[in-house]
Design a protein around this motif. Structure first.
Motif, short mmCIF file in Angstrom:
data_model
loop_
_atom_site.label_atom_id
_atom_site.label_comp_id
_atom_site.label_asym_id
_atom_site.label_seq_id
_atom_site.Cartn_x
_atom_site.Cartn_y
_atom_site.Cartn_z
N LEU A 30 23.81 41.86 32.38
CA LEU A 30 24.19 41.70 30.97
C LEU A 30 25.51 40.94 30.82
CD1 LEU A 30 23.20 45.25 29.75
CD2 LEU A 30 22.25 43.12 28.85
N SER A 31 26.38 41.02 31.83
CA SER A 31 27.66 40.30 31.75
C SER A 31 27.46 38.80 31.77
CB SER A 31 28.58 40.72 32.90
OG SER A 31 28.20 40.10 34.12
N GLY A 32 26.37 38.33 32.37
CA GLY A 32 26.13 36.89 32.50
C GLY A 32 26.98 36.23 33.56
N LEU A 33 27.65 37.02 34.41
CA LEU A 33 28.50 36.50 35.46
C LEU A 33 27.97 36.94 36.82
CD1 LEU A 33 32.01 37.34 33.93
CD2 LEU A 33 30.92 35.08 34.02
N PRO A 34 28.25 36.15 37.88
CA PRO A 34 27.87 36.62 39.22
C PRO A 34 28.68 37.85 39.58
CG PRO A 34 29.22 34.63 39.34
CD PRO A 34 28.89 34.82 37.89
N GLY A 35 28.06 38.76 40.27
CA GLY A 35 28.75 39.99 40.63
C GLY A 35 28.51 40.36 42.07
N ARG A 36 29.25 41.38 42.51
CA ARG A 36 29.06 41.89 43.86
C ARG A 36 29.19 43.41 43.82
NH1 ARG A 36 33.75 43.54 46.43
NH2 ARG A 36 35.76 42.76 45.63
N ARG A 37 28.79 44.05 44.91
CA ARG A 37 28.92 45.49 45.06
C ARG A 37 29.84 45.79 46.23
NH1 ARG A 37 24.31 47.92 42.92
NH2 ARG A 37 25.47 49.89 43.06
N ASP A 38 30.57 46.90 46.15
CA ASP A 38 31.43 47.28 47.26
C ASP A 38 30.85 48.49 47.99
OD1 ASP A 38 32.08 49.50 45.75
OD2 ASP A 38 34.12 48.84 45.28
N THR A 39 31.61 49.04 48.92
CA THR A 39 31.09 50.08 49.80
C THR A 39 30.62 51.32 49.03
OG1 THR A 39 32.57 49.32 51.55
CG2 THR A 39 31.62 51.51 51.80
N GLY A 41 29.51 51.31 46.04
CA GLY A 41 28.51 50.94 45.05
C GLY A 41 29.04 50.43 43.75
N ASN A 42 30.37 50.33 43.59
CA ASN A 42 30.92 49.75 42.37
C ASN A 42 30.37 48.35 42.15
OD1 ASN A 42 32.89 51.89 41.78
ND2 ASN A 42 34.03 51.12 43.54
N GLY A 43 30.17 47.98 40.88
CA GLY A 43 29.83 46.62 40.53
C GLY A 43 31.08 45.89 40.05
N ILE A 44 31.25 44.65 40.49
CA ILE A 44 32.47 43.90 40.18
C ILE A 44 32.11 42.48 39.76
CG2 ILE A 44 34.69 43.06 41.08
CD1 ILE A 44 34.35 45.29 43.27
N VAL A 45 32.66 42.04 38.63
CA VAL A 45 32.55 40.64 38.21
C VAL A 45 33.94 40.12 37.89
CG1 VAL A 45 30.21 40.96 37.30
CG2 VAL A 45 32.16 41.16 35.76
N PHE A 46 34.10 38.80 37.97
CA PHE A 46 35.40 38.17 37.79
C PHE A 46 35.33 37.10 36.70
CE2 PHE A 46 35.15 39.53 42.20
CZ PHE A 46 36.35 40.20 42.39
N LEU A 47 36.43 36.96 35.96
CA LEU A 47 36.61 35.81 35.09
C LEU A 47 38.10 35.52 34.97
CD1 LEU A 47 36.17 36.79 31.32
CD2 LEU A 47 36.06 38.49 33.12
N GLY A 48 38.42 34.41 34.33
CA GLY A 48 39.81 34.02 34.23
C GLY A 48 40.29 33.28 35.46
N ASP A 49 41.61 33.30 35.68
CA ASP A 49 42.26 32.53 36.75
C ASP A 49 42.50 33.43 37.96
OD1 ASP A 49 43.83 31.00 38.39
OD2 ASP A 49 45.37 30.57 36.90
N PRO A 50 41.78 33.22 39.05
CA PRO A 50 41.95 34.09 40.22
C PRO A 50 43.30 33.92 40.91
CG PRO A 50 40.50 32.26 40.76
CD PRO A 50 40.76 32.18 39.28
N HIS A 51 44.03 32.84 40.59
CA HIS A 51 45.31 32.56 41.23
C HIS A 51 46.50 32.93 40.35
CE1 HIS A 51 42.93 30.51 44.23
NE2 HIS A 51 42.43 29.70 43.32
N LEU A 185 35.23 36.29 25.94
CA LEU A 185 36.27 35.56 26.66
C LEU A 185 35.77 34.54 27.68
CD1 LEU A 185 38.78 38.46 27.47
CD2 LEU A 185 39.04 36.69 25.71
N LYS A 186 34.51 34.62 28.10
CA LYS A 186 34.14 33.89 29.31
C LYS A 186 34.13 32.37 29.14
CE LYS A 186 29.09 34.43 28.86
NZ LYS A 186 27.90 34.98 29.57
N GLU A 187 34.14 31.86 27.91
CA GLU A 187 34.23 30.42 27.71
C GLU A 187 35.66 29.96 27.43
OE1 GLU A 187 31.69 28.58 28.31
OE2 GLU A 187 30.33 30.29 28.53
N GLU A 188 36.62 30.90 27.44
CA GLU A 188 38.00 30.56 27.14
C GLU A 188 38.80 30.33 28.42
OE1 GLU A 188 39.94 33.19 24.44
OE2 GLU A 188 38.14 33.49 23.20
#
Length: 335
Positions: A30-39, A41-51, A185-188
């Motif tokens: 539903l977020s429309g972003l690529p995601g990952r899972r951690d050990t 089982g948390n779900g994590i997605v990222f947006l914005g400036d990673p640096h 926010l994802k287009e900003e």
């Protein structure tokens, strides 16, 4: 996408503590972003400036309260215990789904009042309750294993105007707010990085938030959860009427500058809010996130909810929209 559609998809995806795969998969999609899972089982997605210097963690837990099978007796009845903070008062006579090798319909048994020895108001401990699948013991044992989860049956339902009823709104409502904020926010172009954590196991201690926040190393965080809505028997000072806005947390563990900034932004944008004051811990993932590593500046936003930890919780989607808009406004200011 409408908030009611987001809530419906999240709430239809069943998942108790330690078994949140379905709702987390739904949230990432539903977020429309690529995601990952951690050990854990948390779900994590990222947006914005990673640096960027400022890295903000947004958290909502994904587990719902339910039950767990502890044993099967010779008559085929399932013995159960809590998996999270299930309210035993609403369980006797409740239809349930048992998630064994296949989903199975069952009912939690209840002693007829005629045989209760004048104690019809007494509610037995959950460990004294049993689930009846209507099957012989050998069939039950071939389909169900101790550790399988049990969830009261429910159907997400839009009510009149902006009200919405379902089980699991604690805390799929928080997840819906995060998803709505992502959509805003994802287009900003943002001056901060944002990690969105759809966390596990909050109802049994918040272990998903502990490990998730540690791994992401945020500089600040906003946790989103539910608090008490208005209903008979709930004090006005600890609740907020549905449809009246956002609850901004105030507690010793929460960051004063963050909650004051959130309140200032709410006033500037005419977003209704109420202070949600707690004298000790918050009872949310905020407590764990704020004390991760050497400490994280943390705020808590909540929306009012009626009938917490039952199969018919109720929220107002206007409150969810206000919470998402307030969070988005805050994140636009982070530099």
């Amino acid at each position: 996408m409408k908030l009611t559609d987001i809530l419906t998809q999240l709430c239809k995806s069943r998942g108790t503590s330690g078994d949140e795969d379905a709702p987390i998969k739904a949230a990432i999609e539903l977020s429309g972003l690529p995601g990952r899972r951690d050990t854990l089982g948390n779900g994590i997605v990222f947006l914005g400036d990673p640096h960027a210097k400022e890295q903000v963690l947004l958290d909502a837990h994904m587990d719902q309260v339910g039950l767990i099978v502890t044993g099967i007796d010779e008559e085929g009845f399932l013995h159960i215990d809590r998996c999270g903070g299930a309210d035993r008062r609403v369980l006797p006579g409740c239809p349930v789904t048992v998630f064994g090798k296949e989903p199975l319909f069952g009912v939690i048994g209840n002693l007829p009042p005629h045989l209760s020895d004048g104690k019809s108001d007494a509610v037995p401990a959950i460990t004294k309750m049993t689930v009846d699948l209507g099957l012989p013991s050998e069939n039950v044992k071939s389909l169900v294993t101790p550790g399988d989860r049990v969830i009261p049956q429910y159907q997400p339902q839009k009510l009149l105007k902006s009200r919405f009823a379902s089980a699991a709104l604690d805390n799929r409502a928080g997840a819906a707010i995060l998803i709505r904020c992502i959509h805003l926010l994802k287009e900003e172009t943002l001056s901060c990085g944002i990690s969105v954590l759809f966390s596990t196991r909050e109802e049994i201690g918040g272990q998903g938030a502990v490990t998730g926040a540690f791994g992401l190393s945020p500089t600040r965080a906003i946790c989103v959860d539910v608090s008490f809505g208005d209903q008979p028997g709930v004090r006005e000072e600890v609740s907020l009427p549905l449809g009246k806005g956002v609850m901004i947390g105030v507690a010793p563990v929460l960051d004063r500058s963050m909650y004051q900034e959130l309140a200032s932004l709410a006033e500037k944008r005419n977003i209704p809010y109420k202070w949600d004051v707690m004298g000790g811990d918050t009872g949310t993932n905020s407590d764990a996130i704020a004390t991760t590593q050497s400490g994280v500046h943390t705020a808590l936003l909540s929306v009012p909810l009626r009938y917490m930890h039952t199969a018919c919780e109720v929220v107002d989607t206007d409150d969810l929209e206000n919470a998402a808009q307030l969070m988005a406004a805050y994140l636009r200011e982070v530099k």
